[in-house]
Design a protein around this motif. Sequence first.
Motif, PDB file in Angstrom:
ATOM      1  N   LEU A   1       0.828  -1.200   0.000  1.00 51.05           N
ATOM      2  CA  LEU A   1       0.000   0.000   0.000  1.00 51.05           C
ATOM      3  C   LEU A   1       0.871   1.262   0.000  1.00 51.05           C
ATOM      4  O   LEU A   1       0.621   2.208  -0.757  1.00 51.05           O
ATOM      5  CB  LEU A   1      -0.915  -0.014   1.231  1.00 51.05           C
ATOM      6  CG  LEU A   1      -1.901   1.135   1.357  1.00 51.05           C
ATOM      7  CD1 LEU A   1      -2.821   1.191   0.147  1.00 51.05           C
ATOM      8  CD2 LEU A   1      -2.729   0.986   2.626  1.00 51.05           C
ATOM      9  N   GLU A   2       1.896   1.261   0.836  1.00 51.65           N
ATOM     10  CA  GLU A   2       2.786   2.432   0.886  1.00 51.65           C
ATOM     11  C   GLU A   2       3.505   2.625  -0.441  1.00 51.65           C
ATOM     12  O   GLU A   2       3.752   3.755  -0.873  1.00 51.65           O
ATOM     13  CB  GLU A   2       3.807   2.268   2.024  1.00 51.65           C
ATOM     14  CG  GLU A   2       3.204   2.469   3.392  1.00 51.65           C
ATOM     15  CD  GLU A   2       4.180   2.134   4.528  1.00 51.65           C
ATOM     16  OE1 GLU A   2       4.038   2.713   5.604  1.00 51.65           O
ATOM     17  OE2 GLU A   2       5.085   1.288   4.324  1.00 51.65           O
TER      18      GLU A   2
ATOM     19  N   LEU B   1       1.044   4.509  -2.404  1.00 52.82           N
ATOM     20  CA  LEU B   1       0.745   5.848  -1.883  1.00 52.82           C
ATOM     21  C   LEU B   1       1.870   6.841  -2.159  1.00 52.82           C
ATOM     22  O   LEU B   1       1.620   8.007  -2.454  1.00 52.82           O
ATOM     23  CB  LEU B   1       0.462   5.781  -0.381  1.00 52.82           C
ATOM     24  CG  LEU B   1      -0.862   5.117  -0.002  1.00 52.82           C
ATOM     25  CD1 LEU B   1      -1.000   5.063   1.510  1.00 52.82           C
ATOM     26  CD2 LEU B   1      -2.041   5.853  -0.618  1.00 52.82           C
TER      27      LEU B   1
ATOM     28  N   SER C   1       1.667   8.630  -5.445  1.00 48.68           N
ATOM     29  CA  SER C   1       0.535   9.478  -5.772  1.00 48.68           C
ATOM     30  C   SER C   1       0.975  10.935  -5.829  1.00 48.68           C
ATOM     31  O   SER C   1       1.826  11.365  -5.064  1.00 48.68           O
ATOM     32  CB  SER C   1      -0.553   9.281  -4.712  1.00 48.68           C
ATOM     33  OG  SER C   1      -1.214  10.488  -4.494  1.00 48.68           O
TER      34      SER C   1
ATOM     35  N   THR D   1      -5.731   6.347  -0.261  1.00 47.47           N
ATOM     36  CA  THR D   1      -5.772   4.945   0.158  1.00 47.47           C
ATOM     37  C   THR D   1      -6.834   4.150  -0.600  1.00 47.47           C
ATOM     38  O   THR D   1      -6.567   3.051  -1.086  1.00 47.47           O
ATOM     39  CB  THR D   1      -6.044   4.870   1.675  1.00 47.47           C
ATOM     40  OG1 THR D   1      -5.077   5.667   2.335  1.00 47.47           O
ATOM     41  CG2 THR D   1      -5.952   3.443   2.162  1.00 47.47           C
ATOM     42  N   GLU D   2      -8.033   4.721  -0.708  1.00 48.66           N
ATOM     43  CA  GLU D   2      -9.117   4.019  -1.395  1.00 48.66           C
ATOM     44  C   GLU D   2      -8.741   3.693  -2.831  1.00 48.66           C
ATOM     45  O   GLU D   2      -8.944   2.589  -3.334  1.00 48.66           O
ATOM     46  CB  GLU D   2     -10.397   4.873  -1.380  1.00 48.66           C
ATOM     47  CG  GLU D   2     -11.392   4.477  -0.316  1.00 48.66           C
ATOM     48  CD  GLU D   2     -11.466   2.964  -0.104  1.00 48.66           C
ATOM     49  OE1 GLU D   2     -11.746   2.241  -1.082  1.00 48.66           O
ATOM     50  OE2 GLU D   2     -11.234   2.507   1.029  1.00 48.66           O
TER      51      GLU D   2
ATOM     52  N   LEU E   1      -6.192   0.889  -2.951  1.00 54.31           N
ATOM     53  CA  LEU E   1      -6.816  -0.414  -2.691  1.00 54.31           C
ATOM     54  C   LEU E   1      -7.633  -0.860  -3.893  1.00 54.31           C
ATOM     55  O   LEU E   1      -7.678  -2.046  -4.226  1.00 54.31           O
ATOM     56  CB  LEU E   1      -7.704  -0.329  -1.443  1.00 54.31           C
ATOM     57  CG  LEU E   1      -6.945  -0.149  -0.130  1.00 54.31           C
ATOM     58  CD1 LEU E   1      -7.909   0.055   1.029  1.00 54.31           C
ATOM     59  CD2 LEU E   1      -6.027  -1.336   0.141  1.00 54.31           C
TER      60      LEU E   1
ATOM     61  N   ALA F   1      -2.051  -5.802   0.699  1.00 44.64           N
ATOM     62  CA  ALA F   1      -1.878  -4.363   0.939  1.00 44.64           C
ATOM     63  C   ALA F   1      -0.883  -4.068   2.065  1.00 44.64           C
ATOM     64  O   ALA F   1      -0.066  -3.175   1.959  1.00 44.64           O
ATOM     65  CB  ALA F   1      -3.220  -3.720   1.239  1.00 44.64           C
TER      66      ALA F   1
END
Lengths: 244, 312
Positions: free
Chosen positions: A106-107, A110, A113, A120-121, A124, A136
């Motif tokens: 996940l990181e 992120l 971005s 986050t959404e 995912l 994640a």
Amino acid sequence: MNTVTIAKLLDPILKVEHLCRNFGGVKALDNVDLAISSGSITGLIGPNGSGKTTLFQCISGVDRGATGRVWLAGKSITGLRPHRIYRNGLARTFQLSRVFPQLTVLENLLVASTSKLNQTERALDLLRQVKLESYAQALGASLSYGQQKLIEFLRVLMSDPRLILLDEPAAGVNPTLRAVLWDMVKRLNARGVTFMIVEHNMQVIEELCSKVIVLAEGKVLIEGNFREIRNNKQVLDAYFGRAR
Amino acid sequence: MHQQIIVNITLPVFLLICAGIAPLLVSQYHLSFGLQVFMMLALAQSWNLISGMTGYISFGQVVFFGIGAYTAAILLPLGLHWLPVIGVGTLMAILLALPLGLLTLRLRGPYFAIAMLGLNEVVRIIATLWVDLTNGGSGISLSPTLLPDLSTNYYSMLILAAVACGIIWVVHGSRFGLELRAIREDEAAAEMVGVNTTYAKFVAFVGSAAIPGAVGTVFTMYNSYINPTSAFAPDLNIQMIVMVMLGGSGTFWGPILGTVLVMGLREILWASLPALHMAILGVILLIIVLFLPNGVLSLTSPKIRIRFDLTK
Ligand SMILES: Nc1ncnc2c1ncn2[C@@H]1O[C@H](COP(=O)(O)OP(=O)(O)OP(=O)(O)O)[C@@H](O)[C@H]1O
Ligand SMILES: [Mg+2]
């Protein structure tokens, strides 16, 4: 649509002029000129060592030792640092996966971005599309090589790039994930994202690419559609000849 | 999530309250020991900010401590109140860090580490030779009448340690912290996904210089004597590194754990084996690097290590 908008659409999203890169005596790129039209998928092929990766390195600003000029959607990005180029809408992946090993999946997304909002959404959701959402919170290093390559691809999508350079994105990826990857490329392309893809599998090139550029010894040998390329004698010698 | 709130919010607040009321309960000796623990904790967390987070290992972070210490030693005899002196010391460290960051952060890996080490040596030699300002190698002794008392210094150090921990706490959970950790993992790839690496490293570096600057001033007030060797002490820098790496670098709890462990161990060993003290730290460092590269904290549950579970 007025003529200005149409002219804009036809504009090359990427233009490269007189790009040269020497490594000692080796001319990795030798006066490369090319233009990629907006919304297309272009295949970049050529024998090992022909300069494909070097071309991506120089366009994306990672390698700043080249001479020549590069424009992205009419704006010069020559000599800009990679993070600026990325923020201008050009993203690329690396030939050898460079997922951040000690960050979670996940990181990994992120950090790529470009929005100040919490993404986050969004991240995912991207993971869900490739059925990796259960990873994640896993560390990047814990994924298989193929999964890492896919994550690296998803990562750059976090910035909504206009142009994505993929350097052998399917190498080391298993057939299932490979299909997922090409499927995503097609879907993004349908939404207007331009691609330039280094790929050795000619079937994939034929299926995806409206145009193919052949590099040999740092020069553009020929460009055209798949048919023209396949039947070209020089290409057969330089590329298919060696591959055999 | 529940466990995370306990570990990351309740526990720090509880520890802070305990430390806050300690002066009412403990002896001068223990207060003095507590002050030293907070000093090391503040230094460890500031090292953690630049080196733990970005992977740019600095062997010269102590130079900012020394600058702060000398700022206090020079200003206090002029009759300045101690409180603004802490501010000036911090400012001096920042002023030094600005050009230094621009120069040294271009260097990668071992070159940065060595440049910072060399720099500390250069400043130490300047402090030794500039006798008019620093009284040279004989150092500066301050009359106790100029200095705040022990419990004031204790609170100053406690606040600095809390601020340093607070900075790490905030940074670790932020976008900025994520960028720093991405730099540590793969700087070129981080830059390729939009991280302005030069800027992020620079901000972290300057931030990590400010705290030692402040800590240095309070050290002078506490110790009432400094010389070039005690202000620009490479072994102080080594201790920061050991504490962070022992606990777990790039984390919030790691340096806290590491500081408490090393200071506790030192308290026990110091009396019996003073000569072996540094050697033992060296052995600890060796053991961590070989067997526990992510520190003691990596033995605990990942739920505690990841500050907030972003997936809810
Ligand atoms: N950093 C470098 N230093 C020296 N030479 C280099 C460097 N990078 C590439 N080269 C040389 O430049 C030439 C082009 O290499 P490049 O990696 O761009 O080829 P490629 O087309 O991507 O090959 P492959 O299909 O194997 O990935 C090769 O001769 C290579 O040895
Ligand atoms: Mg290549």
